[in-house]
Design a protein around this motif. Sequence first.
Motif, PDB file in Angstrom:
ATOM      1  N   GLN A 107       0.827  -1.207   0.000  1.00 48.79           N
ATOM      2  CA  GLN A 107       0.000   0.000   0.000  1.00 48.79           C
ATOM      3  C   GLN A 107       0.860   1.256   0.000  1.00 48.79           C
ATOM      4  O   GLN A 107       0.542   2.230  -0.682  1.00 48.79           O
ATOM      5  N   ARG A 108       1.957   1.232   0.753  1.00 54.92           N
ATOM      6  CA  ARG A 108       2.877   2.395   0.752  1.00 54.92           C
ATOM      7  C   ARG A 108       3.422   2.655  -0.654  1.00 54.92           C
ATOM      8  O   ARG A 108       3.528   3.800  -1.091  1.00 54.92           O
TER       9      ARG A 108
ATOM     10  N   GLN B 220       1.421   0.198  11.394  1.00 57.70           N
ATOM     11  CA  GLN B 220       1.228  -1.233  11.107  1.00 57.70           C
ATOM     12  C   GLN B 220       1.901  -2.076  12.173  1.00 57.70           C
ATOM     13  O   GLN B 220       3.011  -1.792  12.617  1.00 57.70           O
ATOM     14  N   SER B 221       1.186  -3.090  12.628  1.00 59.50           N
ATOM     15  CA  SER B 221       1.770  -4.101  13.509  1.00 59.50           C
ATOM     16  C   SER B 221       1.077  -5.422  13.185  1.00 59.50           C
ATOM     17  O   SER B 221       0.119  -5.447  12.405  1.00 59.50           O
ATOM     18  N   GLU B 222       1.546  -6.503  13.768  1.00 58.99           N
ATOM     19  CA  GLU B 222       0.944  -7.798  13.476  1.00 58.99           C
ATOM     20  C   GLU B 222      -0.542  -7.782  13.815  1.00 58.99           C
ATOM     21  O   GLU B 222      -0.926  -7.395  14.922  1.00 58.99           O
ATOM     22  N   GLN B 223      -1.384  -8.145  12.869  1.00 59.22           N
ATOM     23  CA  GLN B 223      -2.841  -8.237  13.005  1.00 59.22           C
ATOM     24  C   GLN B 223      -3.561  -6.891  13.053  1.00 59.22           C
ATOM     25  O   GLN B 223      -4.780  -6.857  13.166  1.00 59.22           O
ATOM     26  N   VAL B 224      -2.833  -5.779  12.975  1.00 58.80           N
ATOM     27  CA  VAL B 224      -3.480  -4.463  12.975  1.00 58.80           C
ATOM     28  C   VAL B 224      -2.814  -3.575  11.917  1.00 58.80           C
ATOM     29  O   VAL B 224      -1.594  -3.467  11.866  1.00 58.80           O
ATOM     30  N   LEU B 225      -3.644  -2.941  11.079  1.00 58.12           N
ATOM     31  CA  LEU B 225      -3.144  -2.024  10.060  1.00 58.12           C
ATOM     32  C   LEU B 225      -3.972  -0.741  10.111  1.00 58.12           C
ATOM     33  O   LEU B 225      -5.208  -0.792  10.021  1.00 58.12           O
ATOM     34  N   VAL B 226      -3.303   0.383  10.282  1.00 56.31           N
ATOM     35  CA  VAL B 226      -3.979   1.680  10.354  1.00 56.31           C
ATOM     36  C   VAL B 226      -3.617   2.496   9.115  1.00 56.31           C
ATOM     37  O   VAL B 226      -2.439   2.720   8.839  1.00 56.31           O
ATOM     38  N   THR B 227      -4.640   2.914   8.381  1.00 59.75           N
ATOM     39  CA  THR B 227      -4.422   3.716   7.173  1.00 59.75           C
ATOM     40  C   THR B 227      -5.343   4.941   7.223  1.00 59.75           C
ATOM     41  O   THR B 227      -6.300   4.986   7.998  1.00 59.75           O
ATOM     42  N   GLU B 228      -5.043   5.926   6.391  1.00 58.06           N
ATOM     43  CA  GLU B 228      -5.921   7.088   6.317  1.00 58.06           C
ATOM     44  C   GLU B 228      -7.316   6.668   5.864  1.00 58.06           C
ATOM     45  O   GLU B 228      -7.463   5.768   5.037  1.00 58.06           O
ATOM     46  N   TRP B 229      -8.322   7.312   6.436  1.00 62.11           N
ATOM     47  CA  TRP B 229      -9.706   7.008   6.084  1.00 62.11           C
ATOM     48  C   TRP B 229     -10.022   7.582   4.705  1.00 62.11           C
ATOM     49  O   TRP B 229      -9.530   8.646   4.337  1.00 62.11           O
TER      50      TRP B 229
ATOM     51  N   HIS C 128     -12.619  -6.977  -6.361  1.00 61.04           N
ATOM     52  CA  HIS C 128     -14.070  -7.012  -6.224  1.00 61.04           C
ATOM     53  C   HIS C 128     -14.567  -5.624  -5.824  1.00 61.04           C
ATOM     54  O   HIS C 128     -13.814  -4.814  -5.267  1.00 61.04           O
ATOM     55  N   PRO C 129     -15.828  -5.288  -6.124  1.00 66.79           N
ATOM     56  CA  PRO C 129     -16.311  -3.908  -5.960  1.00 66.79           C
ATOM     57  C   PRO C 129     -16.152  -3.323  -4.564  1.00 66.79           C
ATOM     58  O   PRO C 129     -16.042  -2.098  -4.421  1.00 66.79           O
ATOM     59  N   GLY C 130     -16.127  -4.161  -3.522  1.00 68.15           N
ATOM     60  CA  GLY C 130     -15.977  -3.648  -2.172  1.00 68.15           C
ATOM     61  C   GLY C 130     -14.660  -2.948  -1.921  1.00 68.15           C
ATOM     62  O   GLY C 130     -14.510  -2.209  -0.940  1.00 68.15           O
ATOM     63  N   ASN C 131     -13.695  -3.137  -2.816  1.00 69.50           N
ATOM     64  CA  ASN C 131     -12.362  -2.530  -2.634  1.00 69.50           C
ATOM     65  C   ASN C 131     -12.182  -1.213  -3.387  1.00 69.50           C
ATOM     66  O   ASN C 131     -11.061  -0.709  -3.464  1.00 69.50           O
ATOM     67  N   PHE C 132     -13.260  -0.668  -3.934  1.00 71.48           N
ATOM     68  CA  PHE C 132     -13.136   0.568  -4.702  1.00 71.48           C
ATOM     69  C   PHE C 132     -14.179   1.596  -4.283  1.00 71.48           C
ATOM     70  O   PHE C 132     -15.308   1.258  -3.945  1.00 71.48           O
ATOM     71  N   ARG C 133     -13.773   2.862  -4.302  1.00 76.20           N
ATOM     72  CA  ARG C 133     -14.657   3.984  -4.025  1.00 76.20           C
ATOM     73  C   ARG C 133     -14.513   5.005  -5.158  1.00 76.20           C
ATOM     74  O   ARG C 133     -13.438   5.126  -5.757  1.00 76.20           O
ATOM     75  N   LEU C 134     -15.552   5.767  -5.407  1.00 76.07           N
ATOM     76  CA  LEU C 134     -15.496   6.859  -6.379  1.00 76.07           C
ATOM     77  C   LEU C 134     -15.496   8.167  -5.597  1.00 76.07           C
ATOM     78  O   LEU C 134     -16.391   8.404  -4.775  1.00 76.07           O
ATOM     79  N   LEU C 135     -14.471   8.987  -5.849  1.00 77.28           N
ATOM     80  CA  LEU C 135     -14.266  10.231  -5.115  1.00 77.28           C
ATOM     81  C   LEU C 135     -14.397  11.432  -6.044  1.00 77.28           C
ATOM     82  O   LEU C 135     -14.132  11.324  -7.243  1.00 77.28           O
TER      83      LEU C 135
ATOM     84  N   ASP D 185      -7.394  -2.127   0.171  1.00 79.51           N
ATOM     85  CA  ASP D 185      -7.032  -3.530   0.392  1.00 79.51           C
ATOM     86  C   ASP D 185      -5.939  -4.044  -0.562  1.00 79.51           C
ATOM     87  O   ASP D 185      -6.210  -4.530  -1.659  1.00 79.51           O
ATOM     88  N   PHE D 186      -4.708  -3.965  -0.076  1.00 80.95           N
ATOM     89  CA  PHE D 186      -3.557  -4.431  -0.856  1.00 80.95           C
ATOM     90  C   PHE D 186      -2.989  -5.722  -0.264  1.00 80.95           C
ATOM     91  O   PHE D 186      -1.798  -5.996  -0.367  1.00 80.95           O
ATOM     92  N   GLY D 187      -3.877  -6.515   0.351  1.00 80.78           N
ATOM     93  CA  GLY D 187      -3.440  -7.763   0.985  1.00 80.78           C
ATOM     94  C   GLY D 187      -2.983  -8.811  -0.006  1.00 80.78           C
ATOM     95  O   GLY D 187      -2.179  -9.675   0.321  1.00 80.78           O
ATOM     96  N   THR D 188      -3.510  -8.763  -1.210  1.00 79.48           N
ATOM     97  CA  THR D 188      -3.097  -9.708  -2.250  1.00 79.48           C
ATOM     98  C   THR D 188      -2.567  -8.922  -3.438  1.00 79.48           C
ATOM     99  O   THR D 188      -3.316  -8.165  -4.063  1.00 79.48           O
ATOM    100  N   VAL D 189      -1.295  -9.082  -3.735  1.00 80.03           N
ATOM    101  CA  VAL D 189      -0.694  -8.436  -4.910  1.00 80.03           C
ATOM    102  C   VAL D 189       0.179  -9.445  -5.641  1.00 80.03           C
ATOM    103  O   VAL D 189       0.647 -10.419  -5.047  1.00 80.03           O
ATOM    104  N   ASP D 190       0.367  -9.203  -6.923  1.00 80.33           N
ATOM    105  CA  ASP D 190       1.307  -9.996  -7.711  1.00 80.33           C
ATOM    106  C   ASP D 190       2.508  -9.102  -7.979  1.00 80.33           C
ATOM    107  O   ASP D 190       2.352  -7.948  -8.385  1.00 80.33           O
ATOM    108  N   ARG D 191       3.689  -9.609  -7.716  1.00 81.48           N
ATOM    109  CA  ARG D 191       4.897  -8.802  -7.880  1.00 81.48           C
ATOM    110  C   ARG D 191       5.421  -8.944  -9.307  1.00 81.48           C
ATOM    111  O   ARG D 191       5.851 -10.022  -9.726  1.00 81.48           O
ATOM    112  N   LEU D 192       5.348  -7.845 -10.061  1.00 79.87           N
ATOM    113  CA  LEU D 192       5.722  -7.820 -11.476  1.00 79.87           C
ATOM    114  C   LEU D 192       6.699  -6.676 -11.696  1.00 79.87           C
ATOM    115  O   LEU D 192       6.314  -5.586 -12.149  1.00 79.87           O
TER     116      LEU D 192
END
Length: 450
Positions: free
Chosen positions: A209-210, A230-239, A283-290, A310-317
């Motif tokens: 995400q960074r 960020q720490s194990e099991q907790v992730l804080v990001t801007e709202w 999936h649509p839950g991971n996107f917002r229109l601003l 939600d950047f929990g799953t990424v492919d490194r390319l």
Amino acid sequence: MSDLPRKAVTRTAKLAALPLSFAGRTALGLGKRIGGRPAEAIAAELQKRTAEQLFSTLGQLKGGAMKFGQAMSVFESALPEEIAGPYRAALTRLQDAAPPMPTRTVHAVLEERLGEGWRELFLGFEDKPAAAASIGQVHRAVWHDGREVAVKVQYPGAGEALLADLTQLSRFARLLGPLVPGMDVKPLITEMRDRVSEELDYGLEAEAQRAHAEVFAGDPDVVVPAVVHQSEQVLVTEWMDGVPLSEVIADGTPEQRDRAGQLLARFLFSGPARTGLLHADPHPGNFRLLPGPEGADDGSAASWRLGVLDFGTVDRLPGGLPETIGACLRMALSGQAEPVYALLCAEGFVKESVVLDPDAVLDYLLPIVEPAEVEAFAFTRGWMRAQAARIADPRSPAHQLGRQLNLPPAYLLIHRVTLSTIGVLCQLGATVRLRDELEEWLPGFVAEDE
């Protein structure tokens, strides 16, 4: 629903009951049909009840079961309309909602991971979750410096739950397969299982995400919230506020749908080119229109930006999307059957033991690459269903040829993300200038001498 069910026997029993329930409903339907009710009414009733039970169970279990449901939900466009109707509402609900984790559990995780004085890190913390997903839920809060933040808390035992669910789901993948004609569900579940350890690691998620937040900082089209802590099991990001993409799918105007679709396609292809990473959970839950940036927002959908979560799953390319994809697509569009076939063989899409007719392979590909052939393409559920039916029909040449093709491991995630994104574009019913994005961002799509 209270705690995340962690005992394997409990979770397995819930999932294992699904095929039995399906069978029972079929028997019930036959009984009613004999009693004189119309076959169509029986089928519709069974589909509605089956959808409600399937997605209610997946949602309650969270873990891998819900993750599978979310992955499948973006392929809703491929379902025949008579089946899609009863399923659509349940699928949409699953994209954005799940039963919450008890407050006491949330506080326990925060105390364990952030320390006994965790409340001092926040000026305010909302106990009611703002969103829930497959392995964690999000709470709205105010960080100690005054920033509004999203606090993502991982469910205790999420790793065990994910693995248990996906193992059980793989055992009756054949039963779930008909939800999306033409798609082999088992490799999808296997690939999800392989990604479990990455998604559970909030350190890796924060890193991805960074990287995106840094590259897209100030971008006129894409917004990625910054990582605050960020720490194990907790992730804080801007709202991040905004209109959920699911709302645009449900009620958007044509202008809003087209803009959302264009931004989604732009992010799909520009992300890997600019960051070396592919966001792999579209999936649509991971996107917002601003609204557009200050000074550029004219109040219309034309100035909208796409917020990405939600950047929990990424492919490194590291080099972006493989050049093979762009070159193959370019040559297919210009009718070069032999070069396309040679490239597919070289990359392992055709195994050495298999010999195919290059013209037949091109005929198989052309309907799929149609969106890149025209200046602007109207993605529709009808088009998606036609593609799925063509490949799913055992009597069709496309089905027979498709069974002989191979998907190399390096392309598994790219393939799933691309299909998922196309599924969302079809749900939107968006008209998208896809070719513009390919020319700008896809390596190999524009010939070097052009």
